[in-house]
Structure formats: C-alpha cells, structure tokens
Design a protein around this motif. Structure first.
Motif, PDB file in Angstrom:
ATOM      1  N   LEU A 687       0.828  -1.210   0.000  1.00 14.44           N
ATOM      2  CA  LEU A 687       0.000   0.000   0.000  1.00 14.44           C
ATOM      3  C   LEU A 687       0.858   1.255   0.000  1.00 14.44           C
ATOM      4  O   LEU A 687       0.632   2.194  -0.765  1.00 14.44           O
ATOM      5  N   LEU A 688       1.842   1.280   0.885  1.00 17.29           N
ATOM      6  CA  LEU A 688       2.659   2.485   1.037  1.00 17.29           C
ATOM      7  C   LEU A 688       3.646   2.662  -0.112  1.00 17.29           C
ATOM      8  O   LEU A 688       4.280   3.707  -0.219  1.00 17.29           O
ATOM      9  N   ALA A 689       3.805   1.636  -0.936  1.00 19.79           N
ATOM     10  CA  ALA A 689       4.628   1.795  -2.136  1.00 19.79           C
ATOM     11  C   ALA A 689       3.900   2.578  -3.212  1.00 19.79           C
ATOM     12  O   ALA A 689       4.517   3.052  -4.169  1.00 19.79           O
ATOM     13  N   VAL A 690       2.572   2.736  -3.062  1.00 23.38           N
ATOM     14  CA  VAL A 690       1.783   3.524  -4.020  1.00 23.38           C
ATOM     15  C   VAL A 690       1.954   5.006  -3.677  1.00 23.38           C
ATOM     16  O   VAL A 690       1.630   5.430  -2.560  1.00 23.38           O
ATOM     17  N   PRO A 691       2.472   5.814  -4.580  1.00 21.45           N
ATOM     18  CA  PRO A 691       2.747   7.217  -4.256  1.00 21.45           C
ATOM     19  C   PRO A 691       1.550   7.964  -3.688  1.00 21.45           C
ATOM     20  O   PRO A 691       1.689   8.747  -2.744  1.00 21.45           O
ATOM     21  N   LEU A 692       0.347   7.731  -4.240  1.00 26.55           N
ATOM     22  CA  LEU A 692      -0.841   8.443  -3.777  1.00 26.55           C
ATOM     23  C   LEU A 692      -1.130   8.127  -2.306  1.00 26.55           C
ATOM     24  O   LEU A 692      -1.401   9.032  -1.498  1.00 26.55           O
ATOM     25  N   LEU A 693      -1.054   6.864  -1.934  1.00 29.29           N
ATOM     26  CA  LEU A 693      -1.328   6.471  -0.552  1.00 29.29           C
ATOM     27  C   LEU A 693      -0.212   6.929   0.375  1.00 29.29           C
ATOM     28  O   LEU A 693      -0.466   7.295   1.529  1.00 29.29           O
ATOM     29  N   ASP A 694       1.005   6.890  -0.126  1.00 28.22           N
ATOM     30  CA  ASP A 694       2.131   7.374   0.685  1.00 28.22           C
ATOM     31  C   ASP A 694       1.944   8.850   1.026  1.00 28.22           C
ATOM     32  O   ASP A 694       2.140   9.273   2.164  1.00 28.22           O
ATOM     33  N   ARG A 695       1.529   9.657   0.035  1.00 28.33           N
ATOM     34  CA  ARG A 695       1.311  11.085   0.283  1.00 28.33           C
ATOM     35  C   ARG A 695       0.148  11.292   1.242  1.00 28.33           C
ATOM     36  O   ARG A 695       0.173  12.186   2.105  1.00 28.33           O
ATOM     37  N   ALA A 696      -0.894  10.464   1.108  1.00 34.22           N
ATOM     38  CA  ALA A 696      -2.056  10.602   1.996  1.00 34.22           C
ATOM     39  C   ALA A 696      -1.662  10.335   3.445  1.00 34.22           C
ATOM     40  O   ALA A 696      -2.107  11.047   4.361  1.00 34.22           O
ATOM     41  N   GLU A 697      -0.858   9.322   3.665  1.00 37.21           N
ATOM     42  CA  GLU A 697      -0.429   9.008   5.036  1.00 37.21           C
ATOM     43  C   GLU A 697       0.401  10.135   5.614  1.00 37.21           C
ATOM     44  O   GLU A 697       0.282  10.472   6.799  1.00 37.21           O
ATOM     45  N   ARG A 698       1.221  10.769   4.802  1.00 36.69           N
ATOM     46  CA  ARG A 698       2.082  11.840   5.298  1.00 36.69           C
ATOM     47  C   ARG A 698       1.257  13.102   5.609  1.00 36.69           C
ATOM     48  O   ARG A 698       1.571  13.826   6.546  1.00 36.69           O
ATOM     49  N   ARG A 699       0.212  13.352   4.767  1.00 44.46           N
ATOM     50  CA  ARG A 699      -0.603  14.549   4.989  1.00 44.46           C
ATOM     51  C   ARG A 699      -1.434  14.428   6.260  1.00 44.46           C
ATOM     52  O   ARG A 699      -1.613  15.391   6.999  1.00 44.46           O
ATOM     53  N   SER A 700      -1.980  13.246   6.509  1.00 46.98           N
ATOM     54  CA  SER A 700      -2.860  13.071   7.668  1.00 46.98           C
ATOM     55  C   SER A 700      -2.555  11.739   8.353  1.00 46.98           C
ATOM     56  O   SER A 700      -3.263  10.739   8.142  1.00 46.98           O
ATOM     57  N   PRO A 701      -1.509  11.687   9.162  1.00 53.34           N
ATOM     58  CA  PRO A 701      -1.105  10.415   9.767  1.00 53.34           C
ATOM     59  C   PRO A 701      -2.207   9.773  10.597  1.00 53.34           C
ATOM     60  O   PRO A 701      -2.452   8.566  10.471  1.00 53.34           O
ATOM     61  N   PHE A 702      -2.886  10.569  11.456  1.00 52.58           N
ATOM     62  CA  PHE A 702      -3.923   9.967  12.289  1.00 52.58           C
ATOM     63  C   PHE A 702      -5.160   9.607  11.461  1.00 52.58           C
ATOM     64  O   PHE A 702      -5.775   8.550  11.649  1.00 52.58           O
ATOM     65  N   GLY A 703      -5.527  10.448  10.524  1.00 51.07           N
ATOM     66  CA  GLY A 703      -6.692  10.169   9.685  1.00 51.07           C
ATOM     67  C   GLY A 703      -6.495   8.906   8.861  1.00 51.07           C
ATOM     68  O   GLY A 703      -7.419   8.095   8.704  1.00 51.07           O
ATOM     69  N   PHE A 704      -5.295   8.738   8.311  1.00 56.35           N
ATOM     70  CA  PHE A 704      -5.000   7.543   7.529  1.00 56.35           C
ATOM     71  C   PHE A 704      -5.124   6.301   8.408  1.00 56.35           C
ATOM     72  O   PHE A 704      -5.737   5.299   8.015  1.00 56.35           O
ATOM     73  N   ALA A 705      -4.535   6.364   9.632  1.00 53.46           N
ATOM     74  CA  ALA A 705      -4.598   5.230  10.552  1.00 53.46           C
ATOM     75  C   ALA A 705      -6.043   4.943  10.955  1.00 53.46           C
ATOM     76  O   ALA A 705      -6.456   3.775  11.060  1.00 53.46           O
ATOM     77  N   LEU A 706      -6.829   6.000  11.170  1.00 54.42           N
ATOM     78  CA  LEU A 706      -8.231   5.811  11.569  1.00 54.42           C
ATOM     79  C   LEU A 706      -9.023   5.134  10.450  1.00 54.42           C
ATOM     80  O   LEU A 706      -9.906   4.299  10.698  1.00 54.42           O
ATOM     81  N   GLY A 707      -8.683   5.470   9.207  1.00 56.27           N
ATOM     82  CA  GLY A 707      -9.327   4.804   8.082  1.00 56.27           C
ATOM     83  C   GLY A 707      -9.032   3.312   8.074  1.00 56.27           C
ATOM     84  O   GLY A 707      -9.918   2.485   7.788  1.00 56.27           O
ATOM     85  N   LEU A 708      -7.787   2.938   8.405  1.00 58.30           N
ATOM     86  CA  LEU A 708      -7.441   1.524   8.477  1.00 58.30           C
ATOM     87  C   LEU A 708      -8.167   0.826   9.622  1.00 58.30           C
ATOM     88  O   LEU A 708      -8.546  -0.342   9.511  1.00 58.30           O
ATOM     89  N   VAL A 709      -8.375   1.577  10.738  1.00 60.73           N
ATOM     90  CA  VAL A 709      -9.145   1.009  11.840  1.00 60.73           C
ATOM     91  C   VAL A 709     -10.554   0.689  11.350  1.00 60.73           C
ATOM     92  O   VAL A 709     -11.118  -0.372  11.670  1.00 60.73           O
ATOM     93  N   GLY A 710     -11.133   1.593  10.564  1.00 56.91           N
ATOM     94  CA  GLY A 710     -12.477   1.359  10.021  1.00 56.91           C
ATOM     95  C   GLY A 710     -12.521   0.116   9.165  1.00 56.91           C
ATOM     96  O   GLY A 710     -13.444  -0.718   9.280  1.00 56.91           O
ATOM     97  N   LEU A 711     -11.521  -0.058   8.292  1.00 58.23           N
ATOM     98  CA  LEU A 711     -11.460  -1.270   7.468  1.00 58.23           C
ATOM     99  C   LEU A 711     -11.305  -2.514   8.333  1.00 58.23           C
ATOM    100  O   LEU A 711     -11.901  -3.563   8.085  1.00 58.23           O
ATOM    101  N   GLY A 712     -10.481  -2.357   9.393  1.00 61.21           N
ATOM    102  CA  GLY A 712     -10.273  -3.480  10.288  1.00 61.21           C
ATOM    103  C   GLY A 712     -11.538  -3.874  11.027  1.00 61.21           C
ATOM    104  O   GLY A 712     -11.793  -5.074  11.248  1.00 61.21           O
ATOM    105  N   VAL A 713     -12.329  -2.885  11.417  1.00 59.28           N
ATOM    106  CA  VAL A 713     -13.586  -3.179  12.127  1.00 59.28           C
ATOM    107  C   VAL A 713     -14.535  -3.951  11.213  1.00 59.28           C
ATOM    108  O   VAL A 713     -15.227  -4.890  11.650  1.00 59.28           O
TER     109      VAL A 713
END
Length: 873
Positions: A687-713
C-alpha cells in the motif's frame, strides 16, 4: 666475512651510485680498510646509526671485516639510539655529526663486554625498534644468507639494486649484502619510491632491481608504476608481510608483459633475512603461497595441540632449519657472550604444505587474541577484509578487536589511483559487521577507526600498537569530559550511545532513532539505555533529534542505587504478553489474550519506527527488511520443528496455513500470530509503495490510521466470510487490533484517543469463542494502556528483565512450543523459565546471523579480476 673483506676483487666496477657520484669497488674497499684500521684489531661493540648513505655503509662493512660486532639501529630515531645506547653501553658509537658525516665516538679502547667469537650483528626484532631484545647473528648467518639470496635471485655483477628499504631493517640489509657479494651495483638513496627524483636516479643508474614491502607496492600503485618505462628492470622482490594474492597476480602479469620477474619472499630477522621464496613462474597461479625453502634451508611442520590446532592435514607451526638461523636472542649485555642457543627457528606462523610442495601461511600463532572467551586470529580478519576491498590492520586489545581501516582510494579504469579528492568513503559500520561475522563476536566488541594511512613502523611493517592506541582514542570521551551520568548525558554521549546500539558511524546531533533506521527489535535496548542516560524519556523520543533530546533532559546528579525508573508501556506489554502466552500454554496459569495484545503493540511500533520522514523508497526498503527479519527466523524454526516432530506441513512452512482450508487440529494453528504479522507487514508495504497512498499518510497520519481502523472493524465481523475455522485467529478478523495500535501511535490528543477507546470497547467483546471474559478484559486493558499511558513506573531490575523478554518476544513465541513439553512434567515453572531463556538465545543467534547474511552472500559472490593495464613501452 668474505662479502665485506673481499670487496677489492671486483676492481673498478661501480659499487655505489650516489647523488654526488659513483664509487667503485676498489675505492669502497680502500675506505672500508681505512675505517677498519681506525676501529683497530681489538674487538669492540659498535653501535651504528644506520642510513642509506656511503659513510654508514663503510662503517658497517669495516666493522664486519675486522670482526667487530655491529648493533645496527635506525639513524633517524633518536629515542631508539638513546635507548639501545643506555641498554648495551656500546664501546663505539658511529653516527652523523651536525654536517651529515658519520663520526666514530670511541668510548673505550677495549670492550667492556664479553663478546662471543661468532657474534657479528645485532638487529632489533620486527616491530621492536628501541627494545633491548635483539637478534644475535653470526658471521656464518650473514654470509650464508647473502649467498643463498644471491643464488635464487640470480644476482650478477651487472645488476643495479636500489635501496628502497632502510639499512637497519633485515630485508633492506640483505639487499646490500647479496649485491655486494656478487659485485653488483647499489643505487644508494634514501628517497621514497613516491619521489619523482628516485626514478630519475634509478633510470640514470640503469636500475635492475627493486625491493619492497606491501606498503611499497601501495606507493607504486599511486605513482603509476605500471606505466613507467624502465627498460633495464629485471626483478622486483617482495617480503616484509603478506601481499594480497590478487596484487601478486597483478604484478606478476605486469612483470611478464614488461620483461621482469616478481619474487615473493618470506623471512624473519631471526633467520637473518630470508627463509622461502616463490619461484616467479608460479606467482600468477599460486599467489597465496610463500613458496619453497631457500637454498641450504628446510622446513618442517610441527603439529599443534590445544586451541591453536588446525584440523587441516599437513598443517602446523612452521619450523625452519638452515645456516642462517640466529644464534639466539640478547636481552642485556650479558647475553653478548653467549654462543648458539637456538638450533632451529620456530617461526610462530601456522602453515600448510600443499600437494604441489609449496608452503602457505594460514595464520600467526603469536597474534591470536582471546576476546570474550573466543580465540581470534587478527590476520584472518585482515585477509577477509582484504577480499572485500578493505585495507586494514587488526589487533586484539583486551576484550575488543581493534581495526584500523585505510580510506579507500578510487581507481581509474586503467587501475591508477586518483587524487585525494576522489577518495571513497569507508563504511565503518560495514567493517564492524564484517569483522564481527568473521570472528563470531558482537559488533560492539569491534573498534574501528578510519585513517588516511595505516600506521607502520620505520620498516614499513604494520604498527599494531598504534592500531590499539588510535582506536582507543577514537572511542574515548575527550580529555576532561565527564562520564555519562543519569540526567547528565551530553549530545556527544548520546551520539556514542546511538552509534553503539544501532551500529552506525554517521550519527550526529541531528540524527534520530527513526532516521537512523531503528526498529522494534532495537528500540527496547535503546529506550532503556537512553532513559538511563537522560533520567526521563520523552514520549516522542524515537523521532526527536539528539540535540533536542539533550535539551529535554533534566539537570540531575547521579541518583542513589535502587532508584525508581519508568518503562515504556509497549515494552511492558511485550514482556508481560510473552510470559502469559508461554505460561498459559504449559500451563503454569491460564491468562490468555497475550498474542492479541502483541498484535496491537506491533501496529504501534510499525507506526513509530517505519513511518518516519524518510522518502517513499527508503520506507519500503526498511519495511522489506523488517518482513525478512520476522519471516526468515520463523521459517527456519518451523522447518526444524517439522523435521524434528512431523507435526506441521508445507502450508505451515511457507506461512500459508491461514490461507488454506485446514482442520481444527492444534499444531497447525500454533503460528497464526507470525502468519498474521507477516501478512499485515507485506500488505501495508505494498500500500505504502503507491505514491498516492504514501502522500495521503504523510498529509494526515492519524486520519490515515483511523481509516485503516475502520477497514479493520469491517473485517472483524467478517461480512465476506473470509475467516477460517478458527475465527479469532484469522488475519482478516484480527487486523483491527494491529490498526488500533497504529492509530494509538498517531494519536496526540484526548479527542483522538477517545474514539479509539470506543472502538476497543465495542469490538473486542465477542471476539473469542464462548465469550471468555478474562481474555477479553486482558486485551481491552492492555490496549487501553497502550492508547492512554505512554510509560509505567518501574525499577532498574524490572527494566532489565523486561527489556530482554520484550526484545526476544518473537523468538520465544517461535520456540516455546518445542521446549516446554520436555520439562513441564518435571516442573511447570522450570519449563517456563527454560522456554524464555531458550527463546532469548535463539533470538540472539538469529539477529546475529540476519545481520551477517548480506555480507556472507557478498563474500560468496564470484569476483572478477580487473583487467591488467598494459604498460607504456
């Protein structure tokens, strides 16, 4: 002694080519006779300050011709002259006056010493210039060695040899003796081969012979020797230390094309100068050999007992016999009256006799060092580093191996050294890893210092004492710097600490743990050591530059023993979790849920250590290394367990059990945690090898992680039916725990932590079959601590134990299934303790090997020799 007495028989041949003109043998003989008459017929001990100058050579030959023993010392070393004058009280001191002319200071008319009739020459042993320990050589030793060398080199009256080595060094002295014996000419110079004027003298005198130690060949490379036009050169000789086999091949082939021969030779001062030589026609095909005994000499191999012993056949300590073997050692003037005390020479070198009859040196017995209980051969380490293109000297120093490394010199395509500006950087950390891997030592037991030039004695041989001294100095604090105290660490102290634990040589005040590539396997030790140095540990220490960490530390003095400490919650949970896992499996007690807590901690550490400011490709490379550090030890252990017990199948071995339809049997599901962890790391790396997702994680670290929590739920409730027969162990189901840990590491405020806590409280209940309230409560409590409480109160001892267990938790998990069954019937508690210790040991071994595998692969990879440049004709 004929070589000194019969100079006149060579008549008007040129004996010495000097800067001021040529000196014939007839003239040299006259000057020697006059000086011998001055010395008189009564034998006296003559201390001669040696130099490649006519006056010094005349005094030397006069003393030998008249039977006066010569104590030859370096003329440019005042301390050696003073030390040996004081130790041996010579009767005559021959040294230059203020104008460069050698004068005889006749301190007495007769000798104050008893001088044995056979004693002719006293030389310092290799590396001991100025030491009172001297080698006693007889007239027969000197004459026999000169005759032998002249024979196998084929020296004739038409030869002209340059004095490229000091006169007081046995190799340099043997060049003088062997050429004077045959009436050949000597280009008497004290210039270095790196000096253009040396080559002017050499060509003008029609030089035919060059002699060098390994350092001489370094200088020849630098000055473009292979391009020089030297039409009269017949032979190049090498001794005084091992020349790398690839360089022997290179110079042998260069000589073959240019019309001269390379003689690789082996000797010691105790054998006057020379014991073996490699016939030049064999140099290119047998470059690792020292060859065959010189004419008149012989070798035998004495088998070794004890720890020095080698298992190889035809291997042992090399013992030499011949007429050039010394009379013995002298350690005081009283020893000058002794006769022969040595019949054969035990060289101290470990050698083997190859099937073709050539001898090879495989080690040096006297250089073995005992480091951390292991016997280390520094010479083998030097040879290994040489194979990796690293020039180094190694020496044992207490419980460390000292390594001095020369800066690499870049080469042009023709093999020539470039300018100093083009020197290549030397990776000291890589050198430490290579040396540690060769020796089986921990990296921290290797001290490395990069130097512009390797330290050498005046003879050009390695100065190992200087290696020990310079590496100690490089790692010691500056003079007057206080020791690292709790709360009193300086930025320099912290840099040294990071360099030690992370094995990095590029640590600066701007470095952070994350920027230096720290991960969850090293952060345990780092956090504990760092808190010890700082007094308190900031919550974001891993991403904080060292200079900022220093400013966070309180000004404190050394606290009393038994002080209270703090322990990171993640470390505490890893330690407690692995103990509960093992203890519940035995069982000593039954508190389940430890593995699920460790999944949350893994996500927490993933976000802290792998999602720093590094650019995307570097991030992905770091994640790839982490996957291997988990997967490789796991697969190796499962393969071992499969062979040992037969309880597993191929799906377990390749960590694919969770992906295939399986029954509900226990052994197959033991490694679900490892499989889930590898799947999570692999998927997130992609996932993080994809430039778009890498930039998204850097722009909003907590928001990106929270999105993964949602997928995990969503996965927690398995709407697509992906879970296998053991629902609560399925990777798609338990991913939400990993994502919660990731988000906990990114949460900075209470409003961010509250939704994570809500998710935790809502999703964990019902996860485990039958409810299992204790297991549910433990997982909720552990992850709630991870979300809200960064550190826990602790004690020194607790921190040390927790650090070891936490750092080895993965390896304890892997191995405990096959340790405790053999002990639990005897004592469940003992089974728990042994399982923990065994896992710690497996972790240490695995970590050591994983760090060495890349270097091992590089060492095994076939290497091509660089094409030999053709000399300019």
């Amino acid at each position: 002694m004929p070589l000194a007495r019969d100079l006149a028989v060579h008549g008007d041949r040129v004996a010495l080519h000097t800067r001021t003109g040529d000196i014939s043998y007839r003239e040299l003989a006259e000057r020697v006779a006059a000086t011998a008459e001055r010395l008189g017929p009564v034998r006296r001990l003559v201390l001669l300050a040696g130099a490649n100058r006519p006056d010094a050579l005349v005094v030397h030959l006069a003393a030998l011709a008249a039977g006066h023993p010569v104590l030859l010392v370096p003329g440019d070393n005042e301390s050696a002259i003073g030390a040996l004058t004081a130790a041996y009280d010579p009767d005559v001191v021959a040294r230059p006056d203020g104008h460069g002319t050698w004068t005889l200071d006749e301190r007495r008319s007769a000798s104050a010493h008893t001088l044995h009739p056979d004693l002719a020459l006293l030389l310092s042993t290799s590396g001991s210039t100025g030491s009172p320990k001297l080698v006693r050589l007889s007239h027969e030793n000197v004459q026999a060695n000169a005759e032998s060398i002249a024979a196998y080199l084929g020296i004739s009256g038409t030869d002209r040899a340059a004095t490229t080595l000091p006169m007081h060094y046995c190799y340099g002295l043997s060049v003088l003796h062997s050429h004077l014996l045959r009436g050949a000419g000597l280009i008497l110079t004290d210039r270095s081969v790196s000096d253009p004027a040396f080559w002017d003298e050499f060509r003008a005198a029609r030089g035919t012979s060059l002699a060098g130690v390994p350092y001489t060949f370094d200088l020849l490379d630098r000055v473009g020797f292979e391009r020089m036009r030297l039409p009269h050169l017949r032979r190049v000789t090498q001794a005084g230390g091992r020349l790398a086999p690839e360089r022997v091949i290179r110079y042998a082939e260069l000589g073959r094309e240019a019309g001269w021969e390379l003689f690789v030779m082996y000797g010691q001062t105790e054998a006057t100068a020379r014991m073996a030589y490699l016939p030049p026609q064999l140099a290119a095909e047998r470059p690792q050999a020292v060859g065959v005994p010189i004419p008149g000499g012989s070798f035998r191999l004495q088998p070794l007992d004890g720890p020095d012993g080698h298992d190889e056949p035809d291997t042992g300590e090399l013992v030499y016999s011949g007429p050039n073997v010394m009379l013995g050692y002298a350690e005081s003037p009283a020893d000058l009256g002794l006769g022969r005390t040595v019949e054969e020479l035990h060289t101290g070198d470990l050698a083997r006799r190859a099937p073709d009859g050539l001898y090879e040196i495989v080690g040096r017995r006297s250089r073995f060092a005992k480091i951390l209980g292991l016997r280390i051969d520094p010479q083998r380490v030097e040879a290994m580093l040489e194979r990796h293109g690293v020039r180094a000297y190694c020496a044992g120093d207490d419980d460390t191996l000292a390594v001095a490394v020369a800066v690499a010199v870049a080469r042009t395509k023709t093999g020539n050294a470039t300018s100093g500006a083009d020197r290549a950087d030397v990776d000291a950390a890589r050198v430490r890893r290579l040396a540690a891997g060769e020796c089986g030592l921990p990296v921290r037991a290797i001290r490395v210092q990069v130097v512009a030039e390797l330290p050498r004695l005046a003879t050009g041989k390695p100065d190992y004492e200087a290696v020990r001294r310079m590496t100690r100095t490089a790692q010691e604090p500056p003079p007057g710097a206080p020791a690292v105290r709790v709360g009193g660490a300086t930025t320099e102290d912290l840099c040294r600490l990071y360099a030690e634990i992370l094995d990095r040589a590029d640590v600066t005040g701007d470095s952070s743990f994350v920027s230096l590539g720290g991960d969850s396997l090293s952060y345990v030790e780092m956090s504990l050591r760092l808190e010890e140095a700082l007094g308190t540990l900031p919550a974001n220490w891993h991403a904080t530059p060292l200079h900022a960490l220093r400013s966070c530390a309180p000004r404190r003095v050394t606290p009393p023993a038994g002080r209270r400490r703090t322990l990171e919650t993640g470390i505490a949970l890893r330690a407690i979790g692995i103990v509960l896992i093992v203890g519940s499996h035995i069982p000593v007690f039954l508190v389940q849920g430890g593995a699920h807590v460790l999944l949350g901690v893994a996500g927490f550490n993933f976000a802290r250590f792998h999602l720093g400011e590094a650019e995307r490709r570097r991030r992905v490379r770091g994640l790839g290394r982490s996957i291997l550090r988990v997967a490789v030890p796991s697969v190796l252990w499962i393969a071992f367990a499969l062979v040992l017990t037969g309880e597993y199948d191929l799906a377990n071995l390749v960590l694919a059990n969770s992906l295939l339809d399986q029954d509900n049997s226990d052994p197959e599901w033991r490694y679900w945690f490892v499989e889930a962890l590898v799947y999570f790391l692999t998927a997130l790396t992609a996932l993080l090898a994809v430039p778009l997702l890498d930039r998204a994680e850097r722009r909003s670290p907590f928001g990106f992680a929270l999105g993964l929590v949602g997928l995990g739920v969503i996965g927690r409730y398995d709407p697509l039916g992906l879970a296998h027969v053991r629902f609560h162990l399925s990777p798609t189901v338990v991913f939400f725990l990993f994502a919660l840990g990731w988000a906990a590491a990114r949460a900075r405020t209470a409003p961010q932590r509250l939704p994570l806590t809500a998710v935790l409280l809502l999703t964990v209940p019902g996860l485990f079959p039958g409810g299992q309230p204790l297991r549910t409560s433990f997982v909720v409590a552990g992850l709630a601590l991870l979300i809200w409480v960064p550190v826990l109160p602790s004690l020194d001892l607790v921190n040390r134990v927790a650090g070891v267990l936490a750092g080895s938790s993965l390896y304890i998990y892997l191995t405990h299934f096959h340790v405790y069954p053999h002990i639990r019937d005897y004592s469940p508690v003992l089974a728990l303790l042994v399982s923990l210790v065994f896992g710690v040991v497996y972790g240490a071994v695995s970590t050591h090997l994983m760090r060495r595998v890349p270097e091992w692969l590089a060492r095994k990879r076939p290497r091509r020799l660089s094409p030999l440049p053709r000399p300019v004709r």
